[in-house]
Design an enzyme around this catalytic site. Structure first.
Site, PDB file in Angstrom:
ATOM      1  CB  SER A 167      -0.831   0.647   1.370  1.00  0.00           C
ATOM      2  OG  SER A 167      -1.629   1.371   1.852  1.00  0.00           O
ATOM      3  CE1 TYR A 218      -4.491  -2.009   5.430  1.00  0.00           C
ATOM      4  CE2 TYR A 218      -3.268   0.464   4.688  1.00  0.00           C
ATOM      5  CZ  TYR A 218      -3.783  -1.219   4.759  1.00  0.00           C
ATOM      6  OH  TYR A 218      -4.099  -1.247   2.489  1.00  0.00           O
TER       7      TYR A 218
HETATM    8  P1  NAD Z   1     -11.241  -6.215  -0.041  1.00  0.00           P
HETATM    9  O1  NAD Z   1     -11.323  -6.259   1.399  1.00  0.00           O
HETATM   10  O2  NAD Z   1     -11.574  -5.874  -1.342  1.00  0.00           O
HETATM   11  O3  NAD Z   1     -10.075  -7.626  -0.147  1.00  0.00           O
HETATM   12  C1  NAD Z   1      -9.532  -8.395   1.283  1.00  0.00           C
HETATM   13  C2  NAD Z   1      -8.705  -9.732   0.967  1.00  0.00           C
HETATM   14  O4  NAD Z   1      -8.628 -10.503   1.996  1.00  0.00           O
HETATM   15  C3  NAD Z   1     -11.018 -10.209   0.674  1.00  0.00           C
HETATM   16  O5  NAD Z   1     -11.085 -11.558  -0.333  1.00  0.00           O
HETATM   17  C4  NAD Z   1     -10.848 -10.989   1.775  1.00  0.00           C
HETATM   18  O6  NAD Z   1     -11.520 -12.297   2.487  1.00  0.00           O
HETATM   19  C5  NAD Z   1      -9.753 -11.638   1.929  1.00  0.00           C
HETATM   20  N1  NAD Z   1      -8.984 -11.892   2.909  1.00  0.00           N
HETATM   21  C6  NAD Z   1      -8.957 -10.728   4.812  1.00  0.00           C
HETATM   22  N2  NAD Z   1      -9.364 -11.322   5.908  1.00  0.00           N
HETATM   23  C7  NAD Z   1      -8.715 -12.641   5.452  1.00  0.00           C
HETATM   24  C8  NAD Z   1      -8.148 -13.872   6.149  1.00  0.00           C
HETATM   25  N3  NAD Z   1      -8.062 -14.469   7.818  1.00  0.00           N
HETATM   26  N4  NAD Z   1      -7.821 -15.157   5.630  1.00  0.00           N
HETATM   27  C9  NAD Z   1      -8.197 -14.909   3.936  1.00  0.00           C
HETATM   28  N5  NAD Z   1      -8.677 -14.471   3.218  1.00  0.00           N
HETATM   29  C10 NAD Z   1      -8.769 -12.743   3.506  1.00  0.00           C
HETATM   30  O7  NAD Z   1     -10.156  -4.713  -0.221  1.00  0.00           O
HETATM   31  P2  NAD Z   1      -8.957  -4.690  -1.076  1.00  0.00           P
HETATM   32  O8  NAD Z   1      -9.123  -3.827  -1.170  1.00  0.00           O
HETATM   33  O9  NAD Z   1      -9.256  -5.484  -2.586  1.00  0.00           O
HETATM   34  O10 NAD Z   1      -7.396  -5.109  -0.238  1.00  0.00           O
HETATM   35  C11 NAD Z   1      -6.871  -6.346  -1.054  1.00  0.00           C
HETATM   36  C12 NAD Z   1      -4.757  -5.916  -0.483  1.00  0.00           C
HETATM   37  O11 NAD Z   1      -5.323  -4.258  -1.486  1.00  0.00           O
HETATM   38  C13 NAD Z   1      -5.348  -5.731   1.004  1.00  0.00           C
HETATM   39  O12 NAD Z   1      -3.533  -6.423   1.351  1.00  0.00           O
HETATM   40  C14 NAD Z   1      -5.401  -4.050   1.217  1.00  0.00           C
HETATM   41  O13 NAD Z   1      -4.445  -3.609   2.462  1.00  0.00           O
HETATM   42  C15 NAD Z   1      -4.452  -3.156  -0.388  1.00  0.00           C
HETATM   43  N6  NAD Z   1      -4.331  -2.519  -0.233  1.00  0.00           N
HETATM   44  C16 NAD Z   1      -6.230  -1.999  -0.142  1.00  0.00           C
HETATM   45  C17 NAD Z   1      -6.419  -0.290  -0.918  1.00  0.00           C
HETATM   46  C18 NAD Z   1      -7.481   0.051  -1.379  1.00  0.00           C
HETATM   47  O14 NAD Z   1      -7.667   1.238  -1.199  1.00  0.00           O
HETATM   48  N7  NAD Z   1      -8.566  -0.547  -1.082  1.00  0.00           N
HETATM   49  C19 NAD Z   1      -5.289   0.573  -0.661  1.00  0.00           C
HETATM   50  C20 NAD Z   1      -3.623  -0.045  -0.811  1.00  0.00           C
HETATM   51  C21 NAD Z   1      -3.736  -1.279  -0.519  1.00  0.00           C
END
Ligand code: NAD
Length: 252
Positions: free
Chosen positions: A134, A147
């Site tokens: 991130s 985080y």
């Molecule tokens: P999201 O909530 O759509 O997806 C998160 C995924 O992680 C889901 O599939 C969920 O089921 C899975 N997950 C959570 N806990 C879990 C567990 N205990 N075991 C197995 N799977 C688990 O969110 P996203 O935004 O797609 O996030 C994906 C990645 O991108 C994350 O690492 C997040 O930190 C990172 N990220 C997101 C953003 C944003 O703005 N959305 C920005 C920077 C980084």
């Protein structure tokens, strides 16, 4: 293998890899959600994606699932450590259980999947490990101690993995998105709208204007395509980078 592949950035990464004819395992703790996502991909691309049951909060289960997978003797070429959760609170009141979960899911799970995948990749003389970090792996924001600590840790783990594999066909890199409108961020928009008593549209505008100069969300599709690039031959010597796609967030 893409962890947390049933939603958001993980889902699009699975989709983009499937479009390129990779045999993809969607690792998820919810079989029901994964099955729904897999069906959607099948409809869109005609490709079959497989399900791998994995709860990354339970690190003993990660080891067991990885060992079971490796015993199938399927090549493991690409590992995308994507699953992540967020919790927002000042440090003094940050719940200890939430700290432990954020660190386990966003950081320690990637250490375990990496250490378990590497011998197979080394033996095959090729591999790609992509850690979805991130901008919070590069800079901080208030109220996100767990985080930010986990994502900085994930960028560090990426660099060490890249150095330890530097003379091999295995590469390891991190992708550092700014705001992406997935369920993880929608929760933060909704909380802002409630806290400020404004509409969702106004809360969204405010969220973007605080950090992201482009005033645009990065899309999961753009991130999926970056992952595909890192897996391509052109990515052979891209090693240990933390590649931000953040609308100028970290340029400030
Ligand atoms: P999201 O909530 O759509 O997806 C998160 C995924 O992680 C889901 O599939 C969920 O089921 C899975 N997950 C959570 N806990 C879990 C567990 N205990 N075991 C197995 N799977 C688990 O969110 P996203 O935004 O797609 O996030 C994906 C990645 O991108 C994350 O690492 C997040 O930190 C990172 N990220 C997101 C953003 C944003 O703005 N959305 C920005 C920077 C980084």
């Amino acid at each position: 293998i893409v962890t947390g592949g049933n939603s958001g950035i993980g889902y699009e990464t699975v989709l983009e890899l499937a479009k390129k004819n990779a045999r993809v395992f969607m690792a998820s703790r919810s079989e029901e959600k994964a099955k729904e996502a897999i069906e959607k991909i099948k409809k869109e691309t005609g490709k079959d994606v497989e399900f791998l049951c994995l709860d990354l909060a339970d690190l003993k289960q990660v080891k067991k699932a990885a060992e079971d997978f490796l015993s199938l003797k399927i090549p493991l070429d690409i590992l995308v450590n994507n699953a992540g959760i967020q919790y927002v609170s000042p440090i003094e009141t940050f719940p200890i259980g939430q700290w432990d979960d954020v660190l386990a899911i966003n950081l320690s799970s990637a250490f375990h999947t990496t250490r378990l995948a590497l011998p197979r990749m080394r033996a095959n003389h090729w591999g790609r490990i992509i850690n979805i970090a991130s901008v919070h792996g590069l800079v901080a924001s208030t109220n996100k101690s767990a985080y930010v600590a986990a994502k900085h840790g994930l960028v560090g783990l990426t660099k060490v993995t890249a150095l330890e594999t530097a003379t091999t066909g295995v590469t390891c890199n991190a992708i550092c998105p700014g705001w992406v409108l997935t369920p993880l961020v929608q929760q933060q928009v909704d909380a802002k709208a409630t806290a400020l008593n404004v509409s969702i549209a106004d809360a969204t505008k405010q969220l973007l204007s605080e950090k992201e100069p482009s005033m645009q969300f990065t899309t999961p599709e753009e991130l999926g395509e970056l992952a595909v690039f890192l897996c391509s031959p052109a990515g052979n010597n891209v090693r240990g980078v933390a590649w931000n796609m953040d609308g100028g967030w970290t340029a400030q």
